[in-house]
Design a protein around this motif. Structure first.
Motif, PDB file in Angstrom:
ATOM      1  N   ASP A 124     -10.138 -14.472  -1.117  1.00  0.00           N
ATOM      2  CA  ASP A 124     -10.600 -13.438  -0.191  1.00  0.00           C
ATOM      3  C   ASP A 124      -9.431 -12.715   0.462  1.00  0.00           C
ATOM      4  OD1 ASP A 124     -13.518 -13.944  -0.389  1.00  0.00           O
ATOM      5  OD2 ASP A 124     -12.961 -15.898   0.415  1.00  0.00           O
ATOM      6  N   ALA A 125      -8.457 -12.345  -0.335  1.00  0.00           N
ATOM      7  CA  ALA A 125      -7.265 -11.650   0.172  1.00  0.00           C
ATOM      8  C   ALA A 125      -7.573 -10.166   0.297  1.00  0.00           C
ATOM      9  CB  ALA A 125      -6.079 -11.895  -0.753  1.00  0.00           C
ATOM     10  N   VAL A 126      -8.087  -9.771   1.428  1.00  0.00           N
ATOM     11  CA  VAL A 126      -8.597  -8.409   1.601  1.00  0.00           C
ATOM     12  C   VAL A 126      -7.514  -7.351   1.387  1.00  0.00           C
ATOM     13  CG1 VAL A 126      -8.243  -8.468   4.102  1.00  0.00           C
ATOM     14  CG2 VAL A 126      -9.949  -6.927   3.140  1.00  0.00           C
ATOM     15  N   ILE A 127      -6.268  -7.652   1.745  1.00  0.00           N
ATOM     16  CA  ILE A 127      -5.211  -6.640   1.572  1.00  0.00           C
ATOM     17  C   ILE A 127      -4.824  -6.464   0.110  1.00  0.00           C
ATOM     18  CG2 ILE A 127      -4.274  -6.970   3.892  1.00  0.00           C
ATOM     19  CD1 ILE A 127      -1.941  -8.522   2.488  1.00  0.00           C
ATOM     20  N   ALA A 128      -5.260  -7.379  -0.747  1.00  0.00           N
ATOM     21  CA  ALA A 128      -5.001  -7.237  -2.186  1.00  0.00           C
ATOM     22  C   ALA A 128      -6.244  -6.782  -2.941  1.00  0.00           C
ATOM     23  CB  ALA A 128      -4.504  -8.555  -2.766  1.00  0.00           C
ATOM     24  N   ASN A 129      -7.412  -7.217  -2.457  1.00  0.00           N
ATOM     25  CA  ASN A 129      -8.671  -6.929  -3.163  1.00  0.00           C
ATOM     26  C   ASN A 129      -9.299  -5.595  -2.785  1.00  0.00           C
ATOM     27  OD1 ASN A 129      -8.364  -9.482  -4.248  1.00  0.00           O
ATOM     28  ND2 ASN A 129      -9.761 -10.460  -2.801  1.00  0.00           N
ATOM     29  N   ARG A 130      -8.953  -5.082  -1.591  1.00  0.00           N
ATOM     30  CA  ARG A 130      -9.613  -3.871  -1.112  1.00  0.00           C
ATOM     31  C   ARG A 130      -8.671  -2.659  -1.123  1.00  0.00           C
ATOM     32  NH1 ARG A 130     -14.176  -2.779  -1.743  1.00  0.00           N
ATOM     33  NH2 ARG A 130     -14.114  -1.324   0.017  1.00  0.00           N
ATOM     34  N   VAL A 131      -7.771  -2.632  -2.102  1.00  0.00           N
ATOM     35  CA  VAL A 131      -6.921  -1.453  -2.303  1.00  0.00           C
ATOM     36  C   VAL A 131      -7.263  -0.831  -3.654  1.00  0.00           C
ATOM     37  CG1 VAL A 131      -5.044  -2.329  -0.871  1.00  0.00           C
ATOM     38  CG2 VAL A 131      -5.066  -2.856  -3.317  1.00  0.00           C
ATOM     39  N   ARG A 132      -6.859   0.400  -3.847  1.00  0.00           N
ATOM     40  CA  ARG A 132      -7.137   1.073  -5.116  1.00  0.00           C
ATOM     41  C   ARG A 132      -6.373   0.390  -6.253  1.00  0.00           C
ATOM     42  NH1 ARG A 132      -4.810   6.678  -3.635  1.00  0.00           N
ATOM     43  NH2 ARG A 132      -3.586   5.278  -2.295  1.00  0.00           N
ATOM     44  N   PRO A 133      -6.933   0.407  -7.451  1.00  0.00           N
ATOM     45  CA  PRO A 133      -6.207  -0.159  -8.601  1.00  0.00           C
ATOM     46  C   PRO A 133      -4.825   0.479  -8.730  1.00  0.00           C
ATOM     47  CG  PRO A 133      -8.480   0.329  -9.207  1.00  0.00           C
ATOM     48  CD  PRO A 133      -8.267   0.917  -7.834  1.00  0.00           C
ATOM     49  N   GLY A 134      -3.809  -0.350  -8.878  1.00  0.00           N
ATOM     50  CA  GLY A 134      -2.454   0.142  -9.055  1.00  0.00           C
ATOM     51  C   GLY A 134      -1.677   0.387  -7.771  1.00  0.00           C
ATOM     52  N   PHE A 135      -2.354   0.290  -6.602  1.00  0.00           N
ATOM     53  CA  PHE A 135      -1.665   0.573  -5.330  1.00  0.00           C
ATOM     54  C   PHE A 135      -0.535  -0.419  -5.081  1.00  0.00           C
ATOM     55  CE2 PHE A 135      -1.074  -0.192  -0.790  1.00  0.00           C
ATOM     56  CZ  PHE A 135      -0.842   1.081  -0.310  1.00  0.00           C
TER      57      PHE A 135
ATOM     58  N   ALA B  37      -7.470  -1.362   4.076  1.00  0.00           N
ATOM     59  CA  ALA B  37      -6.390  -2.270   3.677  1.00  0.00           C
ATOM     60  C   ALA B  37      -5.105  -1.482   3.386  1.00  0.00           C
ATOM     61  CB  ALA B  37      -6.802  -3.096   2.461  1.00  0.00           C
ATOM     62  N   GLU B  38      -5.253  -0.340   2.753  1.00  0.00           N
ATOM     63  CA  GLU B  38      -4.073   0.481   2.462  1.00  0.00           C
ATOM     64  C   GLU B  38      -3.449   1.010   3.753  1.00  0.00           C
ATOM     65  OE1 GLU B  38      -4.827   3.484  -0.454  1.00  0.00           O
ATOM     66  OE2 GLU B  38      -5.818   2.079  -1.830  1.00  0.00           O
ATOM     67  N   THR B  39      -4.276   1.396   4.693  1.00  0.00           N
ATOM     68  CA  THR B  39      -3.769   1.880   5.976  1.00  0.00           C
ATOM     69  C   THR B  39      -2.973   0.786   6.684  1.00  0.00           C
ATOM     70  OG1 THR B  39      -5.620   3.417   6.239  1.00  0.00           O
ATOM     71  CG2 THR B  39      -4.440   2.786   8.235  1.00  0.00           C
ATOM     72  N   VAL B  40      -3.511  -0.429   6.667  1.00  0.00           N
ATOM     73  CA  VAL B  40      -2.829  -1.568   7.293  1.00  0.00           C
ATOM     74  C   VAL B  40      -1.461  -1.800   6.641  1.00  0.00           C
ATOM     75  CG1 VAL B  40      -2.905  -4.084   7.552  1.00  0.00           C
ATOM     76  CG2 VAL B  40      -4.927  -2.710   8.094  1.00  0.00           C
ATOM     77  N   LEU B  41      -1.416  -1.764   5.323  1.00  0.00           N
ATOM     78  CA  LEU B  41      -0.159  -2.007   4.610  1.00  0.00           C
ATOM     79  C   LEU B  41       0.845  -0.881   4.851  1.00  0.00           C
ATOM     80  CD1 LEU B  41      -1.506  -3.454   1.236  1.00  0.00           C
ATOM     81  CD2 LEU B  41      -0.331  -4.697   3.061  1.00  0.00           C
ATOM     82  N   LYS B  42       0.371   0.346   4.924  1.00  0.00           N
ATOM     83  CA  LYS B  42       1.276   1.480   5.150  1.00  0.00           C
ATOM     84  C   LYS B  42       1.901   1.433   6.550  1.00  0.00           C
ATOM     85  CE  LYS B  42      -0.996   4.653   1.935  1.00  0.00           C
ATOM     86  NZ  LYS B  42      -1.847   5.872   1.799  1.00  0.00           N
ATOM     87  N   GLU B  43       1.188   0.859   7.503  1.00  0.00           N
ATOM     88  CA  GLU B  43       1.747   0.709   8.853  1.00  0.00           C
ATOM     89  C   GLU B  43       2.764  -0.415   8.905  1.00  0.00           C
ATOM     90  OE1 GLU B  43       1.437   2.414  11.670  1.00  0.00           O
ATOM     91  OE2 GLU B  43       0.143   3.926  10.778  1.00  0.00           O
ATOM     92  N   LEU B  44       2.524  -1.460   8.137  1.00  0.00           N
ATOM     93  CA  LEU B  44       3.410  -2.636   8.144  1.00  0.00           C
ATOM     94  C   LEU B  44       4.670  -2.414   7.339  1.00  0.00           C
ATOM     95  CD1 LEU B  44       3.955  -5.666   8.795  1.00  0.00           C
ATOM     96  CD2 LEU B  44       2.620  -6.208   6.735  1.00  0.00           C
TER      97      LEU B  44
ATOM     98  N   PRO C 168       7.517  -0.119   5.001  1.00  0.00           N
ATOM     99  CA  PRO C 168       8.132   1.213   4.922  1.00  0.00           C
ATOM    100  C   PRO C 168       7.864   1.880   3.566  1.00  0.00           C
ATOM    101  CG  PRO C 168       9.812  -0.463   4.610  1.00  0.00           C
ATOM    102  CD  PRO C 168       8.510  -1.198   4.934  1.00  0.00           C
ATOM    103  N   ILE C 169       6.603   2.257   3.365  1.00  0.00           N
ATOM    104  CA  ILE C 169       6.224   2.955   2.132  1.00  0.00           C
ATOM    105  C   ILE C 169       5.651   4.310   2.513  1.00  0.00           C
ATOM    106  CG2 ILE C 169       5.786   0.853   0.809  1.00  0.00           C
ATOM    107  CD1 ILE C 169       2.844   1.122   1.346  1.00  0.00           C
ATOM    108  N   PRO C 170       5.706   5.284   1.614  1.00  0.00           N
ATOM    109  CA  PRO C 170       5.223   6.634   1.949  1.00  0.00           C
ATOM    110  C   PRO C 170       3.730   6.626   2.318  1.00  0.00           C
ATOM    111  CG  PRO C 170       6.531   6.662  -0.061  1.00  0.00           C
ATOM    112  CD  PRO C 170       6.295   5.221   0.264  1.00  0.00           C
ATOM    113  N   GLN C 171       3.382   7.374   3.335  1.00  0.00           N
ATOM    114  CA  GLN C 171       1.980   7.476   3.762  1.00  0.00           C
ATOM    115  C   GLN C 171       1.125   8.120   2.667  1.00  0.00           C
ATOM    116  OE1 GLN C 171       0.480   6.353   6.707  1.00  0.00           O
ATOM    117  NE2 GLN C 171       2.424   5.264   6.931  1.00  0.00           N
ATOM    118  N   SER C 172       1.762   8.867   1.790  1.00  0.00           N
ATOM    119  CA  SER C 172       1.027   9.559   0.732  1.00  0.00           C
ATOM    120  C   SER C 172       0.794   8.683  -0.505  1.00  0.00           C
ATOM    121  CB  SER C 172       1.785  10.818   0.307  1.00  0.00           C
ATOM    122  OG  SER C 172       3.094  10.496  -0.151  1.00  0.00           O
ATOM    123  N   SER C 173       1.266   7.440  -0.474  1.00  0.00           N
ATOM    124  CA  SER C 173       1.148   6.556  -1.660  1.00  0.00           C
ATOM    125  C   SER C 173      -0.303   6.308  -2.017  1.00  0.00           C
ATOM    126  CB  SER C 173       1.849   5.231  -1.376  1.00  0.00           C
ATOM    127  OG  SER C 173       3.235   5.428  -1.225  1.00  0.00           O
TER     128      SER C 173
END
Length: 350
Positions: free
Chosen positions: A82-93, A336-343, A345-350
């Protein structure tokens, strides 16, 4: 003779009641994975310094090629899958951004061995040993969801030098933490049902009774233990269909028994802590990393008022409050992507 008969009968009844009480409050031994009669071992595991095994699952790019390495710490009544930050992102993110995530079963959950002495300190050292045995390097990120916050607070307290950054997703709070204002904790206490109050008292003061309380049928237990709809906000209810995939594997969550998984979570979370999280020092005084806390303002499980106090006292935490969100907001599309982008240093447009 009659007097002795009555006395004997009373003694027998008392012995019987005592035996019944002993059996009722004593949890059965856990069914350890890989032992006779226990569940099979299907996941990779590491062996910790005390001999326990910790099961884990890897996501994203390989750890050898990763730019960012994250240890994800699951919530109550969930496990490594149940790793939400891995399971609830777009494929390839994850792959596009060089992200590696390892999720693991906290003690007693899934395929990790139980630990009857589990506390916020041992949880932190479990994380450290997992990172070291998987060779994640001198620094790594941690993300903890709900009850997984126990371990994140422990990491911030005991091994802050190992952190590149940290995120707490609606972490469960403990009203007995001394920095909370008494007036506020009493106000929130009085809003709880009698069964919720009793459960909290048992958990904090007489944890040896918790197994009995959570399994007895005479009185209502807590909303969490009953999976009551009352613990979900309107947004939570709208997100519940996204959990449908769990049906195929959810029984693995507590397959070793509920006492060393669910009960132990509550005992650690609402028990007596060895430190006050609101006294933790900033692990990144030079701004070389960041700590984030995310909280929905309509969370029916974790009082928003307590999170606001934490954010006020720990001003170095970057606090994100989400209007209308409940406790399972990380399941929402894009969250999940929003959380990772805040944590990270990756582009917000990724």
């Amino acid at each position: 003779m009659k007097k002795w008969f009555i006395t004997g009968a009373v003694v027998i009844v008392l012995i019987g009641l005592g035996a019944w009480a002993f059996v009722s409050i004593r949890p059965p031994p856990p069914k350890r994975c890989g032992t006779p009669g226990g569940p099979p071992i299907t996941a990779p595991r590491i062996r910790l310094s005390d001999g326990r095994y910790l099961a884990y699952e890897e996501h994203g790019v390989s750890r050898q090629n990763a730019t960012f390495k994250i240890v994800f710490i699951h919530a109550f009544s969930t496990f490594r899958r149940d790793a939400v930050i891995a399971n609830r992102v777009r494929p390839g993110f994850l792959e596009k951004n060089g992200i590696y995530v390892v999720s693991y079963d906290r003690p007693g959950y899934g395929e990790s061995d139980p630990h009857s002495s589990r506390n916020e300190k041992t949880l932190a050292h479990d994380v450290e040993q997992l990172a070291d045995q998987l060779q994640l390097g001198s620094k790594f990120y941690v993300v903890g969801y709900s009850m997984g916050g126990q371990a994140v607070w422990g990491v911030l307290k005991y091994i802050p030098h190992r952190l590149a950054g940290a995120t707490l997703l609606c972490p469960v709070t403990n009203s007995w933490w001394p920095s909370f204002p008494d007036s506020l904790t009493w106000e929130l206490w009085n809003k709880q049902s009698k069964s919720e109050r009793f459960a909290m008292l048992v958990t904090h003061h007489t944890p040896w009774l918790l197994y009995w309380w959570n399994n007895q049928k005479l009185f209502a237990t807590t909303a969490v233990m009953q999976s009551s709809p009352t613990m979900f906000s309107p947004q939570d209810l709208a997100l519940l269909p996204k959990l449908a995939a769990r049906v195929s594997y959810k029984n693995q969550t507590t397959q070793q028994g509920t006492h060393e998984s669910l009960d132990r979570d509550l005992i650690v979370g609402f028990g007596k802590w060895s430190f006050d999280p609101m006294k933790i020092e900033n692990p990144f005084p030079k701004g070389e990393g960041s700590v984030h806390m995310w909280q929905g303002d309509d969370d029916r499980l974790v009082p928003i008022q307590l999170q606001r106090i934490i954010a006020q006292k720990l001003s170095w935490i970057k606090y994100h409050e989400i209007p209308g969100a409940g406790h399972i907001f990380p399941m929402a599309d894009g969250m999940a992507e929003t959380v990772l982008k805040e944590l990270l240093p990756i582009p917000q447009s990724s």
